[in-house]
Write a protein that holds these residues in place. Structure first.
Motif, PDB file in Angstrom:
ATOM      1  N   SER A  56     -28.877 -16.418-102.302  1.00 37.50           N
ATOM      2  CA  SER A  56     -28.486 -17.157-101.145  1.00 37.50           C
ATOM      3  C   SER A  56     -28.792 -18.932-101.211  1.00 37.50           C
ATOM      4  CB  SER A  56     -29.033 -16.663 -99.848  1.00 37.50           C
ATOM      5  OG  SER A  56     -30.429 -16.969-100.017  1.00 37.50           O
ATOM      6  N   VAL A  57     -28.366 -19.520-100.408  1.00 34.50           N
ATOM      7  CA  VAL A  57     -28.552 -20.988-100.421  1.00 34.50           C
ATOM      8  C   VAL A  57     -30.230 -21.269-100.353  1.00 34.50           C
ATOM      9  CG1 VAL A  57     -27.916 -23.138 -99.183  1.00 34.50           C
ATOM     10  CG2 VAL A  57     -26.110 -21.499 -99.500  1.00 34.50           C
ATOM     11  N   ASP A  58     -30.688 -20.517 -99.183  1.00 34.89           N
ATOM     12  CA  ASP A  58     -32.008 -20.637 -98.999  1.00 34.89           C
ATOM     13  C   ASP A  58     -33.076 -20.118-100.235  1.00 34.89           C
ATOM     14  OD1 ASP A  58     -31.526 -21.669 -96.425  1.00 34.89           O
ATOM     15  OD2 ASP A  58     -31.586 -19.774 -95.258  1.00 34.89           O
ATOM     16  N   GLU A  59     -32.508 -19.128-100.635  1.00 36.00           N
ATOM     17  CA  GLU A  59     -33.392 -18.496-102.033  1.00 36.00           C
ATOM     18  C   GLU A  59     -33.258 -19.817-103.142  1.00 36.00           C
ATOM     19  OE1 GLU A  59     -32.868 -13.907-101.679  1.00 36.00           O
ATOM     20  OE2 GLU A  59     -31.274 -14.882-102.710  1.00 36.00           O
ATOM     21  N   LYS A  61     -32.622 -22.854-102.841  1.00 35.93           N
ATOM     22  CA  LYS A  61     -33.460 -24.054-102.466  1.00 35.93           C
ATOM     23  C   LYS A  61     -34.925 -23.717-102.557  1.00 35.93           C
ATOM     24  CE  LYS A  61     -30.920 -25.976 -98.703  1.00 35.93           C
ATOM     25  NZ  LYS A  61     -30.863 -26.036 -97.463  1.00 35.93           N
ATOM     26  N   LYS A  62     -35.507 -22.646-102.203  1.00 31.03           N
ATOM     27  CA  LYS A  62     -36.892 -22.340-102.210  1.00 31.03           C
ATOM     28  C   LYS A  62     -37.277 -22.478-103.994  1.00 31.03           C
ATOM     29  CE  LYS A  62     -37.336 -19.272 -98.398  1.00 31.03           C
ATOM     30  NZ  LYS A  62     -37.368 -18.185 -97.841  1.00 31.03           N
ATOM     31  N   GLY A  66     -31.520 -26.719-105.049  1.00 35.59           N
ATOM     32  CA  GLY A  66     -30.759 -27.102-103.802  1.00 35.59           C
ATOM     33  C   GLY A  66     -29.146 -27.261-104.214  1.00 35.59           C
ATOM     34  N   GLU A  67     -28.371 -27.360-103.320  1.00 39.09           N
ATOM     35  CA  GLU A  67     -27.075 -27.426-103.512  1.00 39.09           C
ATOM     36  C   GLU A  67     -26.647 -28.619-104.289  1.00 39.09           C
ATOM     37  OE1 GLU A  67     -23.708 -26.608-100.210  1.00 39.09           O
ATOM     38  OE2 GLU A  67     -24.856 -28.538 -99.736  1.00 39.09           O
ATOM     39  N   LYS A  82     -22.252 -24.762 -94.153  1.00 40.22           N
ATOM     40  CA  LYS A  82     -22.783 -24.472 -95.294  1.00 40.22           C
ATOM     41  C   LYS A  82     -22.495 -22.874 -95.863  1.00 40.22           C
ATOM     42  CE  LYS A  82     -26.948 -26.802 -95.835  1.00 40.22           C
ATOM     43  NZ  LYS A  82     -28.359 -26.906 -96.096  1.00 40.22           N
ATOM     44  N   THR A  84     -22.982 -19.361 -96.777  1.00 36.35           N
ATOM     45  CA  THR A  84     -24.214 -18.501 -96.649  1.00 36.35           C
ATOM     46  C   THR A  84     -24.161 -17.190 -97.851  1.00 36.35           C
ATOM     47  OG1 THR A  84     -23.260 -16.978 -95.275  1.00 36.35           O
ATOM     48  CG2 THR A  84     -24.582 -18.649 -94.353  1.00 36.35           C
TER      49      THR A  84
END
Length: 118
Positions: A56-59, A61-62, A66-67, A82, A84
């Motif tokens: 995922s985008v959040d994973e 990023k963590k 990042g994008e 964005k 998902t």
């Protein structure tokens, strides 16, 4: 007369030398811009591959991934949301149809019976 020609040639040689240096610098910039464009395309391609593989985008990023700048620029130009993880995964099965209920005894897509006149 020879001294004048030599002086003129020295002036022209200095001018030609500066133009050659400028042409070399501009060619170097063009080459570097092409390398950056290629690297950005590759980064965007691999970022999208990671999303298709289930990240995922959040994973990402963590993890400090990042994008990509190219993806962000493209998305902001289009004004789209964005992406998902759910949107990134392809769907393979159709959504289930809701079962008939007493409030809705008809199967989906069948016309309702005409109302009875009293």
């Amino acid at each position: 007369m020879d001294n004048i020609e030599e002086a003129a040639r020295a002036l022209l040689d200095a001018r030609i030398k500066s133009v050659r240096a400028l042409v070399d610098a501009r060619q170097n910039l063009t080459d570097l811009r092409e390398q950056v464009a290629h690297a950005e395309r590759e980064d965007a391609r691999l970022y999208q591959a990671a999303l298709r593989d289930g990240w995922s985008v959040d994973e990402l990023k963590k993890l400090g991934l990042g994008e990509s700048e190219k993806v962000a620029r493209t998305r902001s130009k289009k004004g789209g949301p964005k992406r998902t993880a759910a949107a990134a995964r392809p769907t393979t099965a159709a959504a289930p149809t809701p079962p008939s209920t007493p409030a809705n005894p008809q199967a989906p897509g069948t016309p309702a019976p005409a109302a009875q006149a009293s």
